[in-house]
Scaffold this motif. Sequence first.
Motif, PDB file in Angstrom:
ATOM      1  N   VAL A  26       0.842  -1.199   0.000  1.00 23.17           N
ATOM      2  CA  VAL A  26       0.000   0.000   0.000  1.00 23.17           C
ATOM      3  C   VAL A  26       0.875   1.246   0.000  1.00 23.17           C
ATOM      4  O   VAL A  26       0.638   2.185  -0.772  1.00 23.17           O
ATOM      5  N   GLU A  27       1.898   1.264   0.829  1.00 21.10           N
ATOM      6  CA  GLU A  27       2.795   2.421   0.889  1.00 21.10           C
ATOM      7  C   GLU A  27       3.498   2.643  -0.442  1.00 21.10           C
ATOM      8  O   GLU A  27       3.646   3.779  -0.901  1.00 21.10           O
ATOM      9  N   ALA A  28       3.921   1.566  -1.096  1.00 17.94           N
ATOM     10  CA  ALA A  28       4.589   1.692  -2.396  1.00 17.94           C
ATOM     11  C   ALA A  28       3.625   2.222  -3.451  1.00 17.94           C
ATOM     12  O   ALA A  28       3.989   3.076  -4.272  1.00 17.94           O
ATOM     13  N   ALA A  29       2.394   1.725  -3.423  1.00 11.40           N
ATOM     14  CA  ALA A  29       1.397   2.196  -4.397  1.00 11.40           C
ATOM     15  C   ALA A  29       1.111   3.672  -4.199  1.00 11.40           C
ATOM     16  O   ALA A  29       1.057   4.438  -5.169  1.00 11.40           O
ATOM     17  N   LEU A  30       0.938   4.083  -2.962  1.00  7.06           N
ATOM     18  CA  LEU A  30       0.649   5.489  -2.698  1.00  7.06           C
ATOM     19  C   LEU A  30       1.845   6.388  -3.016  1.00  7.06           C
ATOM     20  O   LEU A  30       1.675   7.527  -3.457  1.00  7.06           O
ATOM     21  N   ALA A  31       3.048   5.876  -2.820  1.00  4.29           N
ATOM     22  CA  ALA A  31       4.248   6.657  -3.154  1.00  4.29           C
ATOM     23  C   ALA A  31       4.308   6.944  -4.647  1.00  4.29           C
ATOM     24  O   ALA A  31       4.847   7.978  -5.065  1.00  4.29           O
ATOM     25  N   ALA A  32       3.754   6.057  -5.443  1.00  2.00           N
ATOM     26  CA  ALA A  32       3.751   6.273  -6.892  1.00  2.00           C
ATOM     27  C   ALA A  32       2.953   7.521  -7.257  1.00  2.00           C
ATOM     28  O   ALA A  32       3.215   8.160  -8.282  1.00  2.00           O
ATOM     29  N   LEU A  33       1.991   7.895  -6.423  1.00  4.52           N
ATOM     30  CA  LEU A  33       1.211   9.103  -6.702  1.00  4.52           C
ATOM     31  C   LEU A  33       2.057  10.365  -6.572  1.00  4.52           C
ATOM     32  O   LEU A  33       1.774  11.369  -7.223  1.00  4.52           O
ATOM     33  N   ASP A  34       3.101  10.308  -5.758  1.00  4.71           N
ATOM     34  CA  ASP A  34       3.974  11.474  -5.599  1.00  4.71           C
ATOM     35  C   ASP A  34       4.671  11.838  -6.898  1.00  4.71           C
ATOM     36  O   ASP A  34       5.034  12.992  -7.113  1.00  4.71           O
ATOM     37  N   GLU A  35       4.859  10.846  -7.750  1.00  2.00           N
ATOM     38  CA  GLU A  35       5.546  11.083  -9.028  1.00  2.00           C
ATOM     39  C   GLU A  35       4.678  11.844 -10.026  1.00  2.00           C
ATOM     40  O   GLU A  35       5.166  12.313 -11.043  1.00  2.00           O
ATOM     41  N   LEU A  36       3.396  11.950  -9.757  1.00  2.00           N
ATOM     42  CA  LEU A  36       2.494  12.600 -10.710  1.00  2.00           C
ATOM     43  C   LEU A  36       2.651  14.112 -10.757  1.00  2.00           C
ATOM     44  O   LEU A  36       2.249  14.736 -11.738  1.00  2.00           O
ATOM     45  N   ALA A  37       3.216  14.705  -9.741  1.00  2.00           N
ATOM     46  CA  ALA A  37       3.299  16.166  -9.663  1.00  2.00           C
ATOM     47  C   ALA A  37       3.969  16.775 -10.892  1.00  2.00           C
ATOM     48  O   ALA A  37       3.533  17.805 -11.388  1.00  2.00           O
ATOM     49  N   GLY A  38       4.992  16.141 -11.399  1.00  2.00           N
ATOM     50  CA  GLY A  38       5.704  16.697 -12.535  1.00  2.00           C
ATOM     51  C   GLY A  38       5.311  16.086 -13.865  1.00  2.00           C
ATOM     52  O   GLY A  38       5.926  16.380 -14.883  1.00  2.00           O
ATOM     53  N   ARG A  39       4.296  15.252 -13.889  1.00  2.00           N
ATOM     54  CA  ARG A  39       3.905  14.569 -15.115  1.00  2.00           C
ATOM     55  C   ARG A  39       2.723  15.279 -15.765  1.00  2.00           C
ATOM     56  O   ARG A  39       1.891  15.875 -15.093  1.00  2.00           O
ATOM     57  N   PRO A  40       2.594  15.163 -17.071  1.00  2.00           N
ATOM     58  CA  PRO A  40       1.445  15.768 -17.755  1.00  2.00           C
ATOM     59  C   PRO A  40       0.139  15.086 -17.327  1.00  2.00           C
ATOM     60  O   PRO A  40       0.113  13.880 -17.067  1.00  2.00           O
ATOM     61  N   PRO A  41      -0.941  15.841 -17.248  1.00  2.00           N
ATOM     62  CA  PRO A  41      -2.225  15.263 -16.839  1.00  2.00           C
ATOM     63  C   PRO A  41      -2.655  14.059 -17.679  1.00  2.00           C
ATOM     64  O   PRO A  41      -3.336  13.172 -17.181  1.00  2.00           O
ATOM     65  N   ALA A  42      -2.254  14.013 -18.919  1.00  2.00           N
ATOM     66  CA  ALA A  42      -2.633  12.882 -19.782  1.00  2.00           C
ATOM     67  C   ALA A  42      -2.092  11.559 -19.246  1.00  2.00           C
ATOM     68  O   ALA A  42      -2.659  10.508 -19.533  1.00  2.00           O
ATOM     69  N   GLU A  43      -1.030  11.599 -18.467  1.00  2.00           N
ATOM     70  CA  GLU A  43      -0.442  10.379 -17.908  1.00  2.00           C
ATOM     71  C   GLU A  43      -1.064   9.983 -16.568  1.00  2.00           C
ATOM     72  O   GLU A  43      -0.817   8.892 -16.078  1.00  2.00           O
ATOM     73  N   HIS A  44      -1.879  10.842 -15.986  1.00  2.00           N
ATOM     74  CA  HIS A  44      -2.430  10.585 -14.657  1.00  2.00           C
ATOM     75  C   HIS A  44      -3.392   9.402 -14.636  1.00  2.00           C
ATOM     76  O   HIS A  44      -3.374   8.612 -13.696  1.00  2.00           O
ATOM     77  N   VAL A  45      -4.221   9.269 -15.666  1.00  2.00           N
ATOM     78  CA  VAL A  45      -5.218   8.200 -15.666  1.00  2.00           C
ATOM     79  C   VAL A  45      -4.531   6.841 -15.591  1.00  2.00           C
ATOM     80  O   VAL A  45      -4.913   5.983 -14.784  1.00  2.00           O
ATOM     81  N   GLU A  46      -3.528   6.630 -16.403  1.00  2.00           N
ATOM     82  CA  GLU A  46      -2.817   5.347 -16.394  1.00  2.00           C
ATOM     83  C   GLU A  46      -2.165   5.100 -15.026  1.00  2.00           C
ATOM     84  O   GLU A  46      -2.208   3.985 -14.500  1.00  2.00           O
ATOM     85  N   ALA A  47      -1.602   6.144 -14.447  1.00  2.00           N
ATOM     86  CA  ALA A  47      -0.973   5.996 -13.129  1.00  2.00           C
ATOM     87  C   ALA A  47      -2.014   5.658 -12.072  1.00  2.00           C
ATOM     88  O   ALA A  47      -1.787   4.792 -11.219  1.00  2.00           O
TER      89      ALA A  47
END
Length: 64
Positions: A26-47
Motif C-alpha cells: 500500500v505504501e509503495a502504491a501510494l508513493a507512486a502518486l507522488d511522481e504525478l506532480a511533474g507529469r502531464p495530466p494525460a499520464e495521470h489516468v494510467e498511473a
Amino acid sequence: MTVPLPGPPASPRPADPRGVDPRPAVEAALAALDELAGRPPAEHVEAFERVHAALGDALAAGSA
C-alpha cells in the motif's frame, strides 16, 4: 481501572497471523502518486489505474 503499560503505542492493526502484511504494498502504491506532480495530466489516468490495481492486490493479499 486499567493502567496503561509504558512502551511504544500498539500498532493500529496487528500483523496478519498468516504472515501477509499488505502495508508495504500500500505504501509503495501510494508513493507512486507522488511522481504525478511533474507529469502531464494525460499520464495521470494510467498511473491512477496502476495504483488502483496495486491497492486491490494488496487488499486481496491481506484478506486471503
